[in-house]
Design a protein around this motif. Sequence first.
Motif, PDB file in Angstrom:
ATOM      1  N   ASN A 223       0.796  -1.227   0.000  1.00 24.72           N
ATOM      2  CA  ASN A 223       0.000   0.000   0.000  1.00 24.72           C
ATOM      3  C   ASN A 223       0.834   1.284   0.000  1.00 24.72           C
TER       4      ASN A 223
ATOM      5  N   TYR B 140       1.736   2.333  -3.519  1.00 28.78           N
ATOM      6  CA  TYR B 140       0.658   2.935  -4.307  1.00 28.78           C
ATOM      7  C   TYR B 140       0.442   4.392  -3.892  1.00 28.78           C
ATOM      8  N   ARG B 141       0.579   4.670  -2.610  1.00 24.30           N
ATOM      9  CA  ARG B 141       0.446   6.054  -2.159  1.00 24.30           C
ATOM     10  C   ARG B 141       1.609   6.910  -2.662  1.00 24.30           C
TER      11      ARG B 141
ATOM     12  N   GLU C 123       5.218   3.038   6.833  1.00 28.46           N
ATOM     13  CA  GLU C 123       4.841   3.889   5.699  1.00 28.46           C
ATOM     14  C   GLU C 123       5.798   5.080   5.566  1.00 28.46           C
TER      15      GLU C 123
ATOM     16  N   THR D 286       8.086   5.510   2.218  1.00 29.57           N
ATOM     17  CA  THR D 286       7.878   6.749   1.466  1.00 29.57           C
ATOM     18  C   THR D 286       9.174   7.545   1.357  1.00 29.57           C
TER      19      THR D 286
END
Length: 516
Positions: free
Chosen positions: A121, A124-125, A321, A325
């Motif tokens: 996920n 995708y962000r 995350e 990122t």
Amino acid sequence: MSTQPVDSSELWAGFEALDAQAAAEAPWEEPIPLTARRELPAFPTEVFPAWLGDYVRAVAEETQTPVDMAGSLALAVLGTAAGGRAVLQVRGRWREPTNVFVVVALPPGNRKSAVFNLMANPLYRCEALLVSQSAGRIVEAEITARLAKEVAESAAAKAARADAEKRDQLVAEAISLAQAAESVTVPAKPRLLADDATPEVIASLLAEQGGRLSVMSAEGGIFDIIAGRYSGTPNLDVFLRGQAGDRLRVDRRGREEFIEAPALTMGLTVQPSVLEDIGRIKGADERGLLARFLYSLPKSLVGYRNILPEPIPDAVAATYEEHVTALTMSLADWTDPAVLQLSPEAGDVLVEFEKRQEPRLRQRGGDLAHVQNWANKLGGATCRMAGLLHLAAHTSNGHTEPISAETMRAAVKLTDYFTGHALVVFDLMGADHTASRAHTVLEVLRAQQWNEVSKRDLMAKLSRSEFPTVADLDPALNLLEDHGYIRCQPVLRTGGRGRPPSPRYLIHPCLSDPAV
């Protein structure tokens, strides 16, 4: 007193009959298993930096799945973030990119999609964030390109209407404007991820994205596509070159482009039967596709799951995350890849690993000899994983710090893990053809429950696609005899003409015992 001459053929027949009887009456010993049960090593989550190891273990706990699945996909996530943007300088001219091919196999009902989404996920962000950041530049370039094209077309029309005196000058201006319009490049919308796309689409996306792309999927449909679901013939080239970083030629919109160093990452979760299908793809073994994957074959937890597991702590998920990122975005704008360096101590650890591996590749006695194509790439795979572990520990400045010996030792642990699992996977694929065929014969012997059988009758029960000739059967029979499952009886000579009798084999009683 006269004596009758002794018929030597009758003597030989008598001796052979006695030998056959002795062989039939000799006690059977316990047969040696064809393939010893391989112990699958546990996934070493301790190799990851704390933020990643904590998340991998938390995902496994919440989903009640083997930690191998989240751990293996973590490498693909790191490869997606760093692939094409970082390379590892090993020694001399040896450089390794940081993209990887990972495939995890588990039966249905093991929540593969849930684990896949939890791991992927953030990517995708990141992709959505990159699209948002580039939207202004893309619109500006599109408008500039359209205006430049209109100006060039207007100049061409004006030159076409001009009289002879002015035409040459106006034609030259129109050509210059057309060349300027052609040189305006509209950036492609950023893509990090693709799913079950065709090889042609993947090649085009690689060209658009500067050679960087990841194929991530919770299913194994990509292998059907590689095998030729749409084209009818296998198309391996983009996957072979994309993993190795070899120059790739792509035809796009009527023009030919070269991707100098493509970096394709693959992170897939599939059913175990798909692994067997991969082995049947024409050219997959010979051309090296099978040798490019890191395989994980975890033990299913179905039937042993905790009904009320601990959820992933919010802080652990947020930290995961944040780091994914940071790594993805810090490398996104690199055009020339960041070069990672080995410390001298890390280089020594790698050399020791290579020395340990080399004897395992020997044709006689090497436990990796039958998967030599795959095992030959383990040095490079170890370096790639060391680079990814290093970047995971230094998400914003990995190119400024050398890779430590500790990180290289962690990569070696991962290599040992994937080696143990690959040996089982290649058993499934039938990489050791003699052993695979011997297993097939063993299954037939069990099913028929014979006490003895002739080679001719056995051939009649076997698939001609696997055993085209008797010569293809002989190595399997020899292996079964060496392991004590069968005994070849002496062929009794009749002395007559015609085709000699088919060899016969006594069969171990255990094969007719349904409890065995």
